[in-house]
Structures are given as C-alpha cells and as structure tokens.
Design an enzyme around this catalytic site. Structure first.
Site, PDB file in Angstrom:
ATOM      1  N   CYS A   1       7.392   1.720  18.773  1.00 22.68           N
ATOM      2  CA  CYS A   1       6.909   2.770  17.871  1.00 22.68           C
ATOM      3  C   CYS A   1       5.521   2.356  17.405  1.00 22.68           C
ATOM      4  CB  CYS A   1       7.851   2.892  16.672  1.00 22.68           C
ATOM      5  SG  CYS A   1       7.362   4.143  15.481  1.00 22.68           S
TER       6      CYS A   1
ATOM      7  N   GLY B   1       3.344   4.404  14.655  1.00 21.55           N
ATOM      8  CA  GLY B   1       3.109   5.670  13.954  1.00 21.55           C
ATOM      9  C   GLY B   1       3.572   6.799  14.864  1.00 21.55           C
TER      10      GLY B   1
ATOM     11  N   GLU C   1      27.267  23.318  10.110  1.00 23.36           N
ATOM     12  CA  GLU C   1      26.251  22.499  10.783  1.00 23.36           C
ATOM     13  C   GLU C   1      26.875  21.215  11.342  1.00 23.36           C
ATOM     14  OE1 GLU C   1      22.091  23.664   8.485  1.00 23.36           O
ATOM     15  OE2 GLU C   1      23.467  22.244   7.527  1.00 23.36           O
TER      16      GLU C   1
ATOM     17  N   ASP D   1       3.142   3.530  26.292  1.00 22.05           N
ATOM     18  CA  ASP D   1       2.528   3.176  27.570  1.00 22.05           C
ATOM     19  C   ASP D   1       3.494   2.333  28.385  1.00 22.05           C
ATOM     20  OD1 ASP D   1       2.073   0.286  26.839  1.00 22.05           O
ATOM     21  OD2 ASP D   1       0.836   1.224  25.300  1.00 22.05           O
TER      22      ASP D   1
END
Ligand code: GLA
Length: 726
Positions: A523, A525, A611, A531
C-alpha cells in the site's frame, strides 16, 4: 531452443511461442538491434540501411565511410559519447570527467534457466521454462563493462532485460543514467500508452502519438508513484483492445524511474525504460557493480487485450511468490474506513464478531494501534502496542478475534518516522533530511533512511517483535509520503534513492523469509507503489484510497492493462462514499470490488438486516468464483472513461465458464440499448446464461454481443454467468 546464435552472421535470435527478437554484432563490435515482433525466421539485418547523413558523426573505425553512424543505427544499448545524439541507455562520467562510453562486444553466454538479480526483484522461472542470454560489452578505454541480460520465457511470450554496469577500469566512474532496455524501431508510427494519475485516482490511461522530440514519463518521488506507473505500451496507431500490434514494457522496480519515447530525425522510434537519471549519480569504485532493475517485454498482435493476458500470466506465475501466489486470499474487513483512529480493542472484537456472522475471514486492524497515534501527526517509528488504547495486550486481542472464528491482520508503515515520536527524539539522524535545512514534510511525517542497514535492522526487530506477539496472518505494508530531502548522513548522496528501494526490498525479503505464511498487502496511500517490484514480495496491493465504486472501476480498468486481478485489493465501503460523497448501491459496490482481492472497509455493525443478507450473498458469490477472478483470463469489454457502461469478464482456462460484470454509467430519458460483446470464448460452443437459462453460441456472444438491461436508476450493476453445457 529459445536462444540461437548464428556464428557466421553473428546474429542472436530470441524465440518465444509467438514472437521473435533479433540482434547482431556488427563488424566494429557494436551490438545492433534488428527486430522485435511477431514470429519471423531468417536474418533481419537487411533492414539496416546506410546513407551519408549530414551532422551524424561516424565512428573512427569506419574510416572514410560516412554512411555508418550510431546516430541512425538501431542499437541494443546506446551510450552517450559515441555519436548517437538520441536518448541514451547509459551515461557514464569517467574519472577524467569526460562523458563517453564506447561499448563493443566482448563475449556472450547462453544458459538454461532465468538469471536472478542481486538485491532486486525479477521474473523467476525454472530451467524448463526459461533460458538466459548474457552479452558482455566493454569499453577498452575506461574499463567499463556492461553485462546485458536477456531472459526468455518461451511459452509465456516474455522476454526480460536487465543490465549490470561493472567498473573494471582504474579509478572510479559515475553512472549518471542507466536503462535496462532500449527498443529501437527503424520504421513505423507509434502511440505511447501510459498510465497517469494522482492520489485517489491512479492509473488513468493516456494514449498519444509518439512525435518528434521526446515524450517522458517517470518518477522522482522515491516510489514508483501515483502520478505515472512504470509500465507502458507502444502500439500501432490502429491497435485496439482486440486487434493490432503492441509492445509492452513493465519495469520491475518500485522507485524513481524514467521512460522516454522519441521519434528521431529519420522517423525512427526509440523507447527506453530504466532508472530515473535525476537524483542519481551512482559512483562505482574499481570492481563495483550497479544492477539496473529488469524490464519485462512482451508483444501481442491481438491488441491490448492479448498483451494484458500475457502480462497477467507472467506477473501471477513468474513475479509473485509465496504461499498466496496462487491460493485464495482471505476476504477481509479493514478498520480504516470503519473507524479511522477512533477504535479500541472492543471495536476490533466487535468487527470480528460481525465479520464471523457474515462469513468474512479476517479482521485487519489498520493505523492507530501503536505508540502515541490518535491521528496522523505522531507516533510513526514507535512500533509498541498501545495497550491502554486497546484495553488489552495484542496477544489477548488476537485471541479474542481468533476465538470469534476470524483471522487477524495488522497495518504497519515501517519506512516512516514522525517528528513527534520516541524514535525521532532518540535518532533524529535516521530520518532522511539535510541537517542544514528544514525538511519538507508530507502528511506531517519524515522518511527513514532505509538505505542504511542499521536503520532497517532496528525497525525489522521492532516489527518482528509485534508479529511475534500472536497469530498475525496478514500485514498491510503502507508508505504514506514521497521522498524529499534525499540526503543521507552515511551514504553517498547520488546513491540514496536507489539504495533506499533496495533497502525496502532487503527488509521485505527478510520478512517474507522469516514469516513465509504471512500474507502481505502492499500500500502507498492506496496505489502509489503499485508495480511489479512490490508484487514480488506482496502478492496483492491496495489499489487506491478511493473506494467509490464508479471511480474504482476506472482505476481497475487502467491497472488491468498490466497487473493481474489477483494483485488488486478492492473493498466494499460505506455510502455516501468517504472520498466522493456518491451513493451507490451495495449490489454495485460488491460487483466492482469482486474484480480483485475482495473485502470490506466499513462498520459492519451499521449494516441493516437486509444489507447483511446481501453481504453474505456477495461473499458466497465471490468464494464460488474466486479462482476464476484471480486466475482466469481477464478481458476489458468497454472503456469506462468513454462508454456509457463498464464491462469486464473472466474466462476459465478451458473457456467453458464465464463471469461477466457490467455497471451502467449513464442514464438518460428514452435510453438507447447498449450491447456488450464478449471475448475469449469457444466460438462453436453453446453457453447457457445460468439465471435465464438462455443459450447463446460463443461466436454470437463475441460478434453480436448481448443487450444490456435498461433500468431507471443510477449505476445498476449486473453479473452474468455463462457456462458451456455438456
Ligand atoms: C493510507 C492507506 C489507507 C490507510 C491509511 C492509514 O492512506 O492507503 O488505506 O491505511 O493510510 O493511515
């Protein structure tokens, strides 16, 4: 044999199933590029032309022959100082301050298996899957040698390239610029496809014609960045998603990079991919070596879709590693958007209990569990559990979570330090800053100098101490600012940005070796370091801090050009969405997140009864198709930046099972009907759509498509499953 050397003509040919790559040692020892593309046989050196070109210099060896110029000839590894005025792959500043490196052939070796790179991630393959060609070039004046490395994965249509710069001379030299690959095209008009973006809106696709001059993308941010991804496609002007010719270049590196596309004075095209030359002056003492990270090349004559499938296979099977490389990932719920910094042990336990009820496998305790960390202004570097905040020890918390039937994961950000931390107070010199200046802050934090082993070792110990406290099965490795003040009190300045990345890799290598069963999600941000370099250590990466389903499907679209779906961390979050304020149905949010490594990022306790039932269904559905989503062939069926709907599909290896996802992006009065055409099916097979039980011929689905429903609401989503009967 994937690699052939014709001694008489001095031609190297690299063969894969559908492609060929050719180069030649010419009479002066220069290594000239001849061809890369669809399969050919025979020598391609007839493509080289020789004319007297004004103001293009001629090597001394050519005598009075003015038709021989490095400024025009296609090359494998062009260098500055040889009369080639185009962009160079290598710039060397010699001991006497001159800038010249004249590389000539000095030998080669062909081996079975794929080469590895010391300290760097690289494609891995066994001796049946790959061969290596190593070509040695040498400048006899300064003693600089370059080892060009080619890995050929025949079945996968993959060629990798890397280079090692070796100082065999007397006195030191400085590497001012180094690429791992140069691709020269003597003819053709090409487009450059690149992925640009920003925090929370990464990897938008851009396609521009390669014009005279240079088009440059890259990063100077220390990470590969949200702004430009280190991967590009060079395509014919008429290449589309499913037809036409295109070449890919994926840099296996997580730091500063540079990609240059140039059309020269004779309309020839040169593409370079390698290390960023700014903030980089890598000095090599006698005997020292610099390894340039590798680039993965591939070619497709079946458009972008064909190229993406090759990259997905390559990255999944030959870049990612470890127990999670090809096995199902846990469905997780992350505490970040559920509670941000406002949680205690009870919050996490409650999340675990709710998770268990819904069929979620894991709870991840995100930022805020350590040191003094009530917000993002302090505490980084102090990796001691804040037991007062949690109300218990970490071991106790993990026990409770496990007792609820749920796995436990944790967030860390090892590369950073807050000025307000015990670590910074004890070791201010460990932060990357110039003692003569005030540092540039980012998210009010500084970057630790990971180019220094003692700094890494200390943090490694701290992190291991946390991981050893209980049954931690997942780590989210974050990195929340770019590098500035690239300065080290210990290291040589021009080396810091490269050595920093190698430091991160060294840390990750040790961590994965010590905890082989740990799933690590990268991670930065969100997707600022998405990559192939990171994917060598972390088989999935949090794709973006933007969890809005409509933005996300666009981010997934761009990401999918190179990276497999198994690599994309994707979560269902609350509405109104925290990044955009948009209200999108739970159904649509579920379908978008089911594109990758699926999870949730919301307070489960706030879900209504209905839900919750929907969430249970989503998890059941995801688990049913998890193998297809993470391992099947993925096709983009629309461009969500331009089309009125987003559609993408997954096909099983035997092409008999298809999962089609569609999200309608536009609604208008008296709506026109959209038709979506599928790809990658068996043309003669009969596919049953499992809900309606209607049967369609494969070629009909591919040529004519199916009509999409028209509903009077925003962003409805559909999931179709097609199955070949019998
Ligand atoms: C970054 C990550 C988020 C979250 C926060 C925590 O922004 O991308 O997912 O972990 O940091 O501070």
């Amino acid at each position: 044999m994937a690699i052939l050397f014709q001694q008489d003509e001095k031609i190297f040919t690299l063969q894969t199933k559908q492609t060929a790559y050719q180069m030649k040692i010419d009479d002066f020892g220069y290594l000239l590029h001849l061809y890369y593309g669809g399969k050919i046989s025979g020598s391609m050196d007839y493509l080289l032309t020789y004319y007297d070109r004004g103001f293009s210099g001629n090597p001394y060896d050519a005598g009075s022959d003015r038709t021989y110029s490095m400024d025009v000839l296609p090359q494998e590894y062009p260098t500055t100082g040889t009369g080639d005025y185009r962009n160079s792959a290598l710039v060397i500043r010699n001991h006497d301050e001159s800038e010249c490196c004249d590389l000539r052939y000095a030998g080669h070796e062909i081996r079975t298996g794929k080469y590895g790179l010391p300290g760097l991630p690289a494609v891995h393959a066994n001796s049946r899957e790959a061969q290596t060609l190593e070509i040695l070039l040498e400048d006899v004046v300064n003693g600089v040698r370059v080892r060009l490395l080619y890995g050929v994965l025949e079945e996968d249509d993959i060629i990798t390239r890397s280079a090692q710069i070796i100082n065999q001379g007397t006195g030191s030299v400085v590497v001012e610029k180094a690429a791992s690959v140069c691709l020269d095209f003597v003819t053709g008009d090409y487009d450059l496809v690149s992925l640009y973006g920003r925090h929370a809106m990464e990897r938008n696709m851009q396609r521009t014609p390669i014009a005279h001059g240079s088009q440059v993308i890259g990063s100077r941010r220390g990470s590969s960045s949200h702004q430009y991804n280190p991967a590009v496609i060079v395509a014919d002007g008429n290449t589309t998603e499913d037809s036409g010719s295109c070449y890919g270049m994926v840099f296996v590196y997580s730091g500063n990079f540079l990609c240059e596309a140039e059309k020269d004075q004779y309309n020839q095209t040169r593409i370079l991919m390698g290390l960023q030359s700014e903030l980089f002056h890598y000095s090599l003492k006698e005997g020292e070596i610099l390894t340039v990270p590798e680039t993965i090349l591939s070619y497709s004559d079946r458009g972008f879709g064909g190229l993406s499938v090759k990259y997905h296979h390559c990255i999944r099977d030959h870049v990612c590693r470890g127990v999670y490389q090809n096995s199902p990932r846990p469905v997780l719920v992350n505490s970040w958007e559920a509670a941000y910094f406002q949680f205690n042990g009870e919050t996490i336990c409650q999340l675990a209990k709710d998770a268990a009820e819904l069929g979620i496998d894991m709870v991840v305790m995100d930022d805020g569990w350590f040191g003094k960390r009530e917000d993002d202004n302090s505490g980084l570097g102090d990796w001691q559990v804040n037991e007062t905040k949690l109300g218990c020890s970490l071991a106790e918390l993990i026990h409770k979570v496990n007792d609820a039937g749920v796995k436990f994961g944790i967030w860390i950000e090892p590369e950073m330090v807050s000025e307000d931390s015990d670590l910074y107070r004890a070791h201010p010199d460990w932060a990357m800053l110039n003692p003569r200046r005030n540092p540039v802050r980012g998210r009010n934090q500084l970057v630790l100098d990971f180019s220094r082993k003692e700094v890494r070792d200390y943090i490694f110990e701290q992190i291991c101490c946390v991981l050893d406290q209980g049954n931690i099965e997942y780590v989210k490795w974050d990195m929340n600012r770019s590098l500035t003040d690239v300065y080290s009190t210990e290291n040589q300045q021009g080396k810091v940005s490269y050595d920093y990345v190698l430091g991160v890799y060294d840390f990750l290598e040790k961590l994965t070796a010590k905890y082989p069963h740990l799933l690590i999600e990268g991670c930065c941000g969100g997707g600022g370091r998405f990559d192939a370099g990171m994917l060598y250590y972390t088989p999935q990466i949090w794709c973006s801090d933007n969890t809005d389903a409509v933005d996300r499907l666009r981010i997934h679209y761009g990401t999918s050009f190179f990276y497999p779906m198994s690599a994309i961390g994707a979560h269902v979050s609350a509405v109104p969405n925290h990044q955009t304020g948009r209200n999108i149905s739970l159904h649509t949010r579920g379908i978008v997140a089911m594109t990758g490594a699926f999870g949730y990022e919301l307070s489960l306790g706030r879900l209504t009864k209905e839900e919750k039932e929907q969430v249970k269904d989503q998890i059941r559905q995801y688990k049913t198709y998890e193998r297809l989503i993470s391992g099947g062939d993925y096709y983009r069926l629309s461009d969500p930046f331009r089309d009125s709907y987003a559609a993408w599909m997954f096909v099983s290896e035997d092409q008999r099972t298809v999962l089609l996802h569609v999200v309608m992006l536009e609604i208008h009065g008296n709506m026109t009907v959209s038709y979506v055409k599928l790809r990658g099916l068996l043309p003669d097979a009969s596919y049953e759509e499992t809900e309606s039980k209607k049967c369609y011929q494969g070629s009909a689905l591919m040529r004519a498509g199916i009509p999409l429903p028209v509903e009077m609401k925003e962003y409805p989503a559909y999931q179709f499953i097609f199955q070949v009967k019998g």
